[in-house]
Structure formats: C-alpha cells, structure tokens
Design an enzyme around this catalytic site. Sequence first.
Site, PDB file in Angstrom:
ATOM      1  N   THR A 194     -46.991   3.916-121.933  1.00  0.00           N
ATOM      2  CA  THR A 194     -45.477   4.583-121.635  1.00  0.00           C
ATOM      3  C   THR A 194     -46.063   5.686-120.978  1.00  0.00           C
ATOM      4  OG1 THR A 194     -45.823   6.838-123.071  1.00  0.00           O
ATOM      5  CG2 THR A 194     -45.143   5.085-124.914  1.00  0.00           C
ATOM      6  N   ARG A 195     -44.771   6.251-120.579  1.00  0.00           N
ATOM      7  CA  ARG A 195     -43.969   6.810-119.204  1.00  0.00           C
ATOM      8  C   ARG A 195     -44.112   8.045-119.759  1.00  0.00           C
ATOM      9  NH1 ARG A 195     -40.332   9.512-115.842  1.00  0.00           N
ATOM     10  NH2 ARG A 195     -38.723   9.573-117.753  1.00  0.00           N
ATOM     11  N   LYS A 196     -45.060   8.623-121.006  1.00  0.00           N
ATOM     12  CA  LYS A 196     -45.128  10.261-121.753  1.00  0.00           C
ATOM     13  C   LYS A 196     -45.938  10.438-121.022  1.00  0.00           C
ATOM     14  CE  LYS A 196     -42.657   9.290-125.606  1.00  0.00           C
ATOM     15  NZ  LYS A 196     -42.029   9.178-126.827  1.00  0.00           N
ATOM     16  N   THR A 197     -46.594  10.819-119.748  1.00  0.00           N
ATOM     17  CA  THR A 197     -48.045  11.491-119.078  1.00  0.00           C
ATOM     18  C   THR A 197     -47.729  12.336-118.088  1.00  0.00           C
ATOM     19  OG1 THR A 197     -47.005  10.039-117.099  1.00  0.00           O
ATOM     20  CG2 THR A 197     -48.160   8.931-118.762  1.00  0.00           C
TER      21      THR A 197
END
Length: 293
Positions: A138-141
């Site tokens: 995901t883009r939850k970086t």
Amino acid sequence: MSTNSYEHLLPPSWKAQVTGWLAEDTPSFDYGGYVVGEVHREAFLFGKGNQTAVLAGRPFFTEVFAQLGCEVKWHLEEGETFEPIKHIATVRGKARHLLLGERIALNMLARCSGIATKSKRIKDLAVGYGYKGIIAGTRKTTPGFRLVEKYGMIVGGIDPHRHDLSSMIMLKDNHIWSSGSITAAIQQARAVGGFSLLLDVEVGSEVEADEAIEAGADIIMLDNIEGEHLVSVARKLKEKWAGKRKFLFETSGNITEANLQERAINDIDILSTSIVHQSVQHIDFSLKIQIPH
C-alpha cells in the site's frame, strides 16, 4: 546480454537520499571517529536473528559506504534467502568511516530486508492457498523512506502498488463525499487524468461497486468487505458486467496471516495489504570490525 538488476529501477535522485541520511546522523563533530582514527580495517556483515530471511537493500548499503570511501564485497545476491548466522558481506575502509556508515546502513538493511521477507511470506502463503491474483503493498509507507520500502516489496516478489499520488488515481471515501457521488468523482478525475492513468475507486457495498463500474472505474476496491459477502459481491458483479466493462476487483483492509486464506480468493484480482511493511519485524544484522592478526 544484459542482466537485470533491482538497482536499475532506482531514480537518479536516490543517492542524494543516502547523502541526507549521512548528514542527519553526523550533523556536527564525530567524537567516536576521533577515537578510532583512520587506520584501515575490515568489517564483516552478519545476518542474525532467528528466522529465514530475504536480503534486500544492497544498493543503499553499498552507497552509504561508497560515499565514505569504503568498499563493499557481497557474498549473497539481492533477493536471496539466508539462515542466520550468515556472513553476508565484507566492508573495507578507514575505521572511522566504517563506523560513520554502520548504523545508517544496518538500520536501512534491517527494514528493507524485513519488508522483503514479510512480502515473500505473504505471497508464498497466498500461492499455497491456490490464489492466482496479485499480492500488493500500500501507500502507507514511512515519509522520506518510501523508496526503500517499495524497493523491499519488489525484491520480496510482490506488487508495490502505486508509489505516490501522481502514479495512479485513487478515489477513497473522502474524495467521494467531497464530490457528492462516486459518479461525479470519477467524471472529474477522468477529465484531468486522461487515458494513461488507471482509476481505482474505494467502495463499501455492492451498490457502490456497481455505480463505480458503470461510471468507468478500472479497479474497484472492496474495502473491509469480507467472507462470503466478498465472494458474493465479486461474482455477482462480474457476471452482470461480463462483456460490457473491463475492471479488476481489489480487496484491502484488516488482512492478516490468520485470515489470508479466506481473503485470497480468485474472484478477487488484487489483494493489497499493509502488513508487508507497517509494523513489520526487522531482520537483525551486525557489522563487526575484525581484529587484525
């Protein structure tokens, strides 16, 4: 014939990030470096811990020490698995330079390898359950560290998903509420995004999914829809729109190793999850300067 290398994926700006890490860690005096001086030493990189792990992050590790005038010789390829304790690389250079790069390089390698290891585990489990779709992150970086984390996902064998807000249009609940409807949000996005960007729309029900398909979404994210309801929605809508619309179904939210088997169903094309990078267990590495004989 050229050989593909994960390092060739990296953008021209990546080495500047390494320079920034070094600047952050030594903003002023290097007191420890004063103590050890510039005598040339050799250090061994060991992979430790208590689990089989995937090595990921070699280009970043090498660049840390290259900027400090040190040489790294690798004994393991990027993406290879290893059992602890494993001698993975040898680093040679001035003692103070080895220590300047030590913690930065180890921290990066621990996280990148942890992400690659978890990514491989989730993919292997899903494949073992018979899943033939795409496993994605995901883009939850971590802000400022996304490049390394996405790189780790790729080395681990999964899809990194979109890299940023510019690489794919994703419309979530806040976009839809602000626009007034799913259809309105899709129309506005298409007007500026053009033909070259995929459009991924988050929905929370069969009715919303149906509206998104009719409005022309490329990917329908069935958020927090689970179990038999997930299967039912996916099958019903694929039958309804067969031959009329082309789209993919994505499921995301609350995915764990414990429920992976029930979520990894072949009626769903993409399974995206943050468990491969958020709160992931890091891989333990150490760098030990060798005593000359």
